[in-house]
Design a protein around this motif. Structure first.
Motif, PDB file in Angstrom:
ATOM      1  N   SER A  33      19.596 -12.206  -2.579  1.00 23.32           N
ATOM      2  CA  SER A  33      18.618 -12.873  -3.442  1.00 23.32           C
ATOM      3  C   SER A  33      17.823 -11.837  -4.235  1.00 23.32           C
ATOM      4  CB  SER A  33      17.662 -13.734  -2.608  1.00 23.32           C
ATOM      5  OG  SER A  33      16.846 -12.922  -1.786  1.00 23.32           O
ATOM      6  N   GLU A  34      17.155 -12.309  -5.265  1.00 19.42           N
ATOM      7  CA  GLU A  34      16.408 -11.404  -6.138  1.00 19.42           C
ATOM      8  C   GLU A  34      15.139 -10.873  -5.486  1.00 19.42           C
ATOM      9  OE1 GLU A  34      15.743 -13.579  -9.685  1.00 19.42           O
ATOM     10  OE2 GLU A  34      17.843 -13.550 -10.319  1.00 19.42           O
ATOM     11  N   THR A  35      14.768 -11.422  -4.340  1.00 17.88           N
ATOM     12  CA  THR A  35      13.552 -10.972  -3.659  1.00 17.88           C
ATOM     13  C   THR A  35      13.828  -9.945  -2.564  1.00 17.88           C
ATOM     14  OG1 THR A  35      13.692 -12.817  -2.097  1.00 17.88           O
ATOM     15  CG2 THR A  35      12.417 -13.174  -4.110  1.00 17.88           C
ATOM     16  N   THR A  36      15.100  -9.650  -2.283  1.00 19.04           N
ATOM     17  CA  THR A  36      15.463  -8.684  -1.249  1.00 19.04           C
ATOM     18  C   THR A  36      15.993  -7.414  -1.893  1.00 19.04           C
ATOM     19  OG1 THR A  36      16.016 -10.468   0.270  1.00 19.04           O
ATOM     20  CG2 THR A  36      16.833  -8.289   0.822  1.00 19.04           C
ATOM     21  N   HIS A  37      15.466  -6.268  -1.466  1.00 15.97           N
ATOM     22  CA  HIS A  37      15.851  -4.988  -2.046  1.00 15.97           C
ATOM     23  C   HIS A  37      16.199  -4.007  -0.933  1.00 15.97           C
ATOM     24  CE1 HIS A  37      14.173  -6.198  -5.992  1.00 15.97           C
ATOM     25  NE2 HIS A  37      13.246  -6.795  -5.255  1.00 15.97           N
ATOM     26  N   LEU A  38      17.221  -3.209  -1.179  1.00 11.18           N
ATOM     27  CA  LEU A  38      17.590  -2.125  -0.279  1.00 11.18           C
ATOM     28  C   LEU A  38      17.094  -0.826  -0.885  1.00 11.18           C
ATOM     29  CD1 LEU A  38      19.064  -0.925   2.149  1.00 11.18           C
ATOM     30  CD2 LEU A  38      21.161  -0.927   0.778  1.00 11.18           C
ATOM     31  N   VAL A  39      16.216  -0.147  -0.163  1.00  8.39           N
ATOM     32  CA  VAL A  39      15.610   1.086  -0.655  1.00  8.39           C
ATOM     33  C   VAL A  39      16.240   2.259   0.087  1.00  8.39           C
ATOM     34  CG1 VAL A  39      13.473   2.391  -0.928  1.00  8.39           C
ATOM     35  CG2 VAL A  39      13.464  -0.101  -1.182  1.00  8.39           C
ATOM     36  N   VAL A  40      16.735   3.230  -0.673  1.00  8.96           N
ATOM     37  CA  VAL A  40      17.399   4.403  -0.123  1.00  8.96           C
ATOM     38  C   VAL A  40      16.505   5.617  -0.322  1.00  8.96           C
ATOM     39  CG1 VAL A  40      19.486   5.816  -0.196  1.00  8.96           C
ATOM     40  CG2 VAL A  40      19.604   3.375  -0.738  1.00  8.96           C
ATOM     41  N   ALA A  41      16.374   6.426   0.730  1.00 13.34           N
ATOM     42  CA  ALA A  41      15.578   7.652   0.694  1.00 13.34           C
ATOM     43  C   ALA A  41      14.144   7.397   0.267  1.00 13.34           C
ATOM     44  CB  ALA A  41      16.225   8.678  -0.223  1.00 13.34           C
ATOM     45  N   GLY A  42      13.652   6.196   0.493  1.00 12.82           N
ATOM     46  CA  GLY A  42      12.259   5.869   0.262  1.00 12.82           C
ATOM     47  C   GLY A  42      11.878   5.583  -1.174  1.00 12.82           C
ATOM     48  N   GLU A  43      12.751   5.866  -2.160  1.00 13.02           N
ATOM     49  CA  GLU A  43      12.339   5.702  -3.551  1.00 13.02           C
ATOM     50  C   GLU A  43      13.470   5.304  -4.490  1.00 13.02           C
ATOM     51  OE1 GLU A  43      11.320   9.405  -5.542  1.00 13.02           O
ATOM     52  OE2 GLU A  43      11.977  10.514  -3.767  1.00 13.02           O
ATOM     53  N   TYR A  44      14.633   4.935  -3.982  1.00 11.86           N
ATOM     54  CA  TYR A  44      15.760   4.590  -4.842  1.00 11.86           C
ATOM     55  C   TYR A  44      16.306   3.218  -4.458  1.00 11.86           C
ATOM     56  CZ  TYR A  44      15.756   9.614  -5.827  1.00 11.86           C
ATOM     57  OH  TYR A  44      15.385  10.893  -6.177  1.00 11.86           O
ATOM     58  N   THR A  45      16.755   2.490  -5.471  1.00 14.54           N
ATOM     59  CA  THR A  45      17.458   1.238  -5.237  1.00 14.54           C
ATOM     60  C   THR A  45      18.535   1.095  -6.301  1.00 14.54           C
ATOM     61  OG1 THR A  45      17.203  -1.140  -4.840  1.00 14.54           O
ATOM     62  CG2 THR A  45      15.964  -0.225  -6.664  1.00 14.54           C
ATOM     63  N   GLY A  46      19.611   0.427  -5.957  1.00 16.00           N
ATOM     64  CA  GLY A  46      20.761   0.387  -6.847  1.00 16.00           C
ATOM     65  C   GLY A  46      20.777  -0.800  -7.789  1.00 16.00           C
TER      66      GLY A  46
ATOM     67  N   ASP B 145      11.056  -6.825   0.785  1.00 22.60           N
ATOM     68  CA  ASP B 145      10.822  -7.736  -0.330  1.00 22.60           C
ATOM     69  C   ASP B 145       9.798  -7.178  -1.319  1.00 22.60           C
ATOM     70  OD1 ASP B 145       8.661  -7.864   1.305  1.00 22.60           O
ATOM     71  OD2 ASP B 145       8.635 -10.037   1.536  1.00 22.60           O
ATOM     72  N   ASP B 146       9.259  -5.983  -1.011  1.00 24.45           N
ATOM     73  CA  ASP B 146       8.297  -5.332  -1.908  1.00 24.45           C
ATOM     74  C   ASP B 146       8.635  -3.852  -1.997  1.00 24.45           C
ATOM     75  OD1 ASP B 146       6.177  -4.708  -3.509  1.00 24.45           O
ATOM     76  OD2 ASP B 146       4.665  -4.800  -1.912  1.00 24.45           O
ATOM     77  N   PRO B 147       9.582  -3.480  -2.851  1.00 30.62           N
ATOM     78  CA  PRO B 147      10.019  -2.082  -2.893  1.00 30.62           C
ATOM     79  C   PRO B 147       9.012  -1.139  -3.513  1.00 30.62           C
ATOM     80  CG  PRO B 147      11.073  -3.318  -4.634  1.00 30.62           C
ATOM     81  CD  PRO B 147      10.291  -4.322  -3.823  1.00 30.62           C
ATOM     82  N   GLY B 148       8.022  -1.679  -4.230  1.00 27.53           N
ATOM     83  CA  GLY B 148       7.057  -0.803  -4.900  1.00 27.53           C
ATOM     84  C   GLY B 148       7.685  -0.127  -6.108  1.00 27.53           C
ATOM     85  N   SER B 149       7.260   1.091  -6.364  1.00 29.06           N
ATOM     86  CA  SER B 149       7.777   1.860  -7.491  1.00 29.06           C
ATOM     87  C   SER B 149       9.024   2.619  -7.054  1.00 29.06           C
ATOM     88  CB  SER B 149       6.711   2.835  -7.998  1.00 29.06           C
ATOM     89  OG  SER B 149       7.220   3.603  -9.064  1.00 29.06           O
ATOM     90  N   VAL B 150      10.174   2.199  -7.570  1.00 29.33           N
ATOM     91  CA  VAL B 150      11.434   2.819  -7.179  1.00 29.33           C
ATOM     92  C   VAL B 150      12.239   3.168  -8.423  1.00 29.33           C
ATOM     93  CG1 VAL B 150      11.588   1.664  -4.946  1.00 29.33           C
ATOM     94  CG2 VAL B 150      12.524   0.538  -6.983  1.00 29.33           C
TER      95      VAL B 150
END
Length: 532
Positions: A40-53, A234-239
């Motif tokens: 879903s558009e509300t779920t994010h996978l964050v890599v190394a604390g600051e990256y998402t694909g 659901d809240d990746p912040g600044s990535v």
């Protein structure tokens, strides 16, 4: 018939029997829910604390394969386990024991059947991920990039899960709740180790393979990993976004799966050696385990079988001086003290001396420990000991084939109430020391939260046992709630009120409402069983 063909037939028979069960209809619904949640558009996978694909097909495949492999690795054990136990309980094992089918052929067949079921679940997960991409994805669709993590990571892990399930059913002490508890914590420990070690590419779930590939694609510093550097939120912040085209499956990545497959083969080999071929007398491994755990149930079973055989060869005439008087059934469905006592004795039957010692230690610990330690450590430990008691609620009648006797009694719902109250009594006794400490300290809100939890857990065991007909579902749900709630401070799942924040957020009210709904479900399910 060749050994390979015989093993395949055993596997297919097991798969067909499972797919005919209505209980497995819920699996596709759970898979669809998991895939929809992760994509879903509300779920994010964050890599190394600051990256998402970028949300392309490869990214969706990596996300769902990572979480799906973890879920199947932890919960797939309970999903597939039970075929060998079913053969043992239904006496089909006696036919297997007298057939020309060898031990290795039979157990390999069961293993293949477990793998087939888990592979089918994996295939459904791939299809659900494709559906998630169709709804929320972007870019050109690449089926191989999406499906390859499931092929090279999920399926080898499922082979190990299936082998562990076979082993747990062949080693006597692991056939019950102890096997589920040991596997759950072992799986969590393995996954945690794989999450923290960035170089552990040969871990059973293959998490590091996907994570390292994503880090290279993001041009991130591989030394920047911390314990939460690969997380769903659901809240990746600044990535910073990057494009990941999937894992480049080279020889190194493929060979990283070899230890998992080797571990599966070794586990299956141990199971074959430990298999008793459904003999009533214990084998060497069972006798050794019985000495270590003081488990003499096998000897009791053999003695009972011997007594029953001898009784079958004796002819006895009924005594002529017996006075048969009619029994007037009770006028109420409310269980009396004798029924409650009988159900409590059944719930505690077969518990070893060390179990009572551990419960007593928890009671004493609850009295002596500081209030925070009593709530956060002693109480969860005490209720973990109650798991084998509560897991039998609702399934005891089917397991011991007493349903016809219980359901035709004058007030079967009274017996159901007695079963439930017996489970509540076990929870209260195990938490007795903590309850006294809370009462004397004036922590009435925490005291009420514990009592609500004591009502909730047996209700969960009773409802799941009646509707699903197996203790494994309750074991998985209870262990998950126990691990996430009391032990990891997920306050919405803290059913024992182990943390002050749990009460502040009103979680006990939700637990109480859940207990009421579960009791209603249990009554409806028992009424349905009686009417059949």
């Amino acid at each position: 018939m060749s050994a390979v063909r015989a093993a395949v037939h055993v596997a297919l028979a097991d798969l067909r029997q499972r797919l005919r069960s209505p209980r497995y209809l819920v699996v596709p619904l759970l898979i669809a829910w998991v895939a929809q949640t992760l994509t879903s558009e509300t779920t994010h996978l964050v890599v190394a604390g600051e990256y998402t694909g970028i949300r392309n097909a490869a990214w969706f495949g990596g996300m769902v394969a990572t979480m799906g492999t973890f879920l199947l690795f932890v919960f797939g054990f309970a999903l597939v386990r039970g075929a060998v136990t079913r053969d043992r309980e239904t006496r089909v094992g006696e036919l297997v024991a007298t057939s020309p089918v060898r031990d290795a052929t039979y157990l390999v067949g069961r293993w293949l059947g477990y793998i087939a079921l888990l592979s089918l679940v994996t295939a459904l997960l791939v299809l659900a991920t494709v559906g998630g991409y169709a709804l929320h994805g972007t870019g050109t669709f690449d089926l191989w990039a999406l499906a390859s993590p499931f092929v090279f990571l999920t399926l080898p892990a499922m082979a190990l899960v299936a082998a562990a399930a076979v082993l747990a059913e062949t080693v006597r002490p692991l056939r019950g709740t102890l096997g589920s508890v040991c596997y759950f914590f072992g799986a969590i420990a393995l996954f945690t180790a794989a999450s923290l070690a960035t170089s552990l590419t040969y871990g059973p779930t293959g998490l590091a393979v996907i994570r390292n590939s994503m880090v290279r694609a993001a041009s991130a510093d591989p030394t920047a990993f911390e314990s939460r550097s690969f997380a769903f939120t659901d809240d990746p912040g600044s990535v910073t976004t990057f494009v990941w085209q999937g894992v480049d499956w080279g020889l190194t990545e493929l060979l990283s799966r070899a230890p998992t497959l080797a571990a599966a083969g070794l586990t299956l080999a141990v199971a074959i050696v430990a298999f008793d071929r459904f003999e009533p007398s214990p084998g060497l491994t069972d006798r050794l385990a019985g000495v270590l755990t003081d488990d003499d149930s096998s000897q009791d079973d053999a003695a009972s079988a011997s007594d029953a055989t001898e009784a079958g060869h004796r002819y006895t005439t009924p005594p002529s001086d017996v006075d048969l008087t009619s029994v007037t059934p009770a006028s109420s469905g409310v269980p009396n003290l004798r029924v409650l006592t009988a159900e409590l004795r059944l719930a505690l039957r077969g518990r070893r001396w060390w179990w009572y010692l551990a419960v007593g230690s928890c009671v004493v610990g609850g009295l002596l420990a500081p209030i925070d330690a009593a709530r956060g450590l002693v109480l969860p430990g005490a209720w973990l000991l109650g798991l084998p008691v509560w897991s039998e609620l609702g399934v005891r009648e089917q397991r011991y084939r007493t349903a016809e006797l219980v359901f035709t009694a004058p007030h079967p719902h009274g017996q159901l109430a007695a079963v439930y109250l017996g489970g509540v009594a076990v929870a209260i006794v195990a938490a007795g020391g903590v309850l006294v400490t809370l009462a004397t300290s004036g922590a009435l809100a925490a005291l009420g939260a514990v009592l609500v939890g004591a009502l909730f857990v047996p209700a969960l065991g009773l409802a799941s046992g009646i509707w699903l007909g197996t203790p494994r579902a309750f074991e998985v749900v209870f262990l998950t709630l126990w691990y996430l709630g009391p032990m990891n401070a997920v306050y919405t799942l803290d059913f024992v009120g182990a943390h002050p924040e749990t009460i502040a957020r009103g979680t006990p009210l939700g637990v109480a409402a859940a207990a009421v709904m579960l009791l209603i479900a249990a009554v409806i399910g028992r009424s349905r069983q009686i009417g059949q």
